[in-house]
Design a protein around this motif. Structure first.
Motif, PDB file in Angstrom:
ATOM      1  N   GLU A 133       0.837  -1.190   0.000  1.00 44.94           N
ATOM      2  CA  GLU A 133       0.000   0.000   0.000  1.00 44.94           C
ATOM      3  C   GLU A 133       0.875   1.244   0.000  1.00 44.94           C
ATOM      4  O   GLU A 133       1.988   1.254   0.534  1.00 44.94           O
ATOM      5  CB  GLU A 133      -0.922  -0.010   1.216  1.00 44.94           C
ATOM      6  N   THR A 202      -8.052  -1.315  -0.512  1.00 42.56           N
ATOM      7  CA  THR A 202      -8.127  -1.170   0.943  1.00 42.56           C
ATOM      8  C   THR A 202      -8.190   0.304   1.328  1.00 42.56           C
ATOM      9  O   THR A 202      -7.877   1.196   0.540  1.00 42.56           O
ATOM     10  CB  THR A 202      -6.903  -1.806   1.623  1.00 42.56           C
ATOM     11  N   ARG A 203      -8.569   0.567   2.587  1.00 47.55           N
ATOM     12  CA  ARG A 203      -8.732   1.951   3.046  1.00 47.55           C
ATOM     13  C   ARG A 203      -7.410   2.713   3.068  1.00 47.55           C
ATOM     14  O   ARG A 203      -7.402   3.936   2.988  1.00 47.55           O
ATOM     15  CB  ARG A 203      -9.374   1.967   4.437  1.00 47.55           C
ATOM     16  N   SER A 205      -5.177   2.311   0.777  1.00 49.59           N
ATOM     17  CA  SER A 205      -4.726   2.408  -0.600  1.00 49.59           C
ATOM     18  C   SER A 205      -4.823   3.843  -1.099  1.00 49.59           C
ATOM     19  O   SER A 205      -5.747   4.588  -0.753  1.00 49.59           O
ATOM     20  CB  SER A 205      -5.571   1.487  -1.491  1.00 49.59           C
ATOM     21  N   ARG A 208      -8.158   4.606  -2.937  1.00 49.22           N
ATOM     22  CA  ARG A 208      -9.439   4.424  -2.242  1.00 49.22           C
ATOM     23  C   ARG A 208     -10.287   5.701  -2.213  1.00 49.22           C
ATOM     24  O   ARG A 208     -11.486   5.647  -2.526  1.00 49.22           O
ATOM     25  CB  ARG A 208      -9.185   3.917  -0.819  1.00 49.22           C
ATOM     26  N   GLU A 228     -12.058  -6.224   0.408  1.00 47.98           N
ATOM     27  CA  GLU A 228     -10.930  -5.298   0.282  1.00 47.98           C
ATOM     28  C   GLU A 228      -9.640  -6.084   0.054  1.00 47.98           C
ATOM     29  O   GLU A 228      -9.345  -7.032   0.773  1.00 47.98           O
ATOM     30  CB  GLU A 228     -10.787  -4.438   1.543  1.00 47.98           C
ATOM     31  N   THR A 229      -8.876  -5.661  -0.945  1.00 46.22           N
ATOM     32  CA  THR A 229      -7.622  -6.349  -1.234  1.00 46.22           C
ATOM     33  C   THR A 229      -6.688  -5.456  -2.040  1.00 46.22           C
ATOM     34  O   THR A 229      -7.142  -4.594  -2.793  1.00 46.22           O
ATOM     35  CB  THR A 229      -7.863  -7.657  -2.012  1.00 46.22           C
TER      36      THR A 229
END
Length: 308
Positions: A133, A202-203, A205, A208, A228-229
């Motif tokens: 990330e 994901t949050r 990312s 996002r 989420e991934t």
């Protein structure tokens, strides 16, 4: 600005005379004649506009101007020697690896070509590439665990202490398997988005916030079947074997779409476009191999954009 008249031999000769306190001894150690040393010191003094040495009985001593210049001249020679040693270590493979953090989109689309170009340069440098990330990669860059991050431009509050070089802009796509029901155009994508599993970034990312704003703007407040991934291998395998929808940066799936393995849903996602580039610490000085690698990344990015 550095005066172009000052050469390496001026610094080397000045430092050696200051160290030996003797023109004769300095000339012997430098393997040059005494008149050559004297001439070089005079050239330096002409550039500086001051005397750096003066007579002291039968010998010489450094002047106060010479003392001031010595601190910087010595540091410059040390830095240059360290740079030469670093290049030698990198070429022999004894140096530390160049550590690159790359977002999944870059790892898939840009880095393979960049590495192929880099290997052609035969620098002998070792490369370590990690993905993850954006927030994690930037933190690793900040503490010195990475030398460079290749990915999207972070928010302004995350860019303190970093420099960013823009390479290209990229948008998010909604990728599905070939033959997915929503590709027919008979159903509204947004009206039926909740009917299918959706792979979301994901949050943490970097993309996002772009995705959330886009969904809200198109009337999607929530998705009941959300996963989420940041794993591109899982996303690719899951979407190809199901009716799931993968919301992901275009670069991650560009090759799959070109090969017909995946397809992008027919919706306009241009408002999710964001800059992709090279992020470094502002206080970092790239080594020669890293500079070469950065250039190959630029070339690979340019080729990818020309192809798209």
């Amino acid at each position: 600005m550095i005066d172009a008249r000052i050469k390496f031999r001026h610094l080397q000769t000045f430092v050696e005379v200051a160290r030996q306190k003797s023109v004769v001894k300095a000339a012997d150690l430098l393997n040059v004649t005494q008149p050559a040393v004297t001439k070089t010191i005079r050239e330096l003094e002409e550039v500086l506009g001051v005397s750096v040495f003066e007579r002291d009985g039968r010998g010489i001593k450094i002047t106060r101007y010479g003392e001031v210049f010595l601190r910087h001249a010595g540091a410059a020679l040390t830095a240059l020697r360290q740079g030469l040693d670093s290049v030698s270590q990198e070429r022999s493979g004894d140096g530390p690896p160049i550590r690159i953090g790359a977002l999944p989109t870059v790892s898939t689309r840009i880095m393979p070509r960049a590495m192929a170009l880099f290997l052609e340069e035969k620098t002998g440098a070792r490369i370590k590439i990690v993905t993850g990330e954006n927030a994690v990669l930037l933190e690793q860059l900040r503490v010195g665990d990475l030398d460079l991050v290749v990915g999207r431009l972070a928010a302004p509050d995350r860019m303190t202490g970093f420099s960013f070089e823009h390479l290209y802009s990229e948008q998010v796509v909604f990728a599905v398997r070939a033959g997915h029901p929503l590709l027919s155009g008979k159903q509204s994508v947004f009206a039926h988005l909740g009917d299918y599993p959706v792979l979301m970034p994901t949050r943490a990312s970097i993309i996002r916030p772009f995705v959330e704003r886009y969904l809200i703007a198109n009337g999607i407040a929530g998705l009941p079947n959300q996963i989420e991934t940041v794993s591109d291998s899982f996303g690719r395998a899951f979407v190809r074997s199901s009716d799931a929808i993968w919301i992901i940066s275009n670069g991650v799936v560009a090759t799959d779409i070109e090969d017909g393995l995946l397809a992008a849903l027919p919706i306009d996602t241009s408002e999710t476009k964001g800059p992709v580039g090279l992020t470094m610490r502002t206080d970092a000085i790239p080594s020669l191999p890293l500079s070469i690698l950065m250039q190959t990344i630029r070339e690979a990015a340019g080729a990818a954009m020309a192809k798209s």
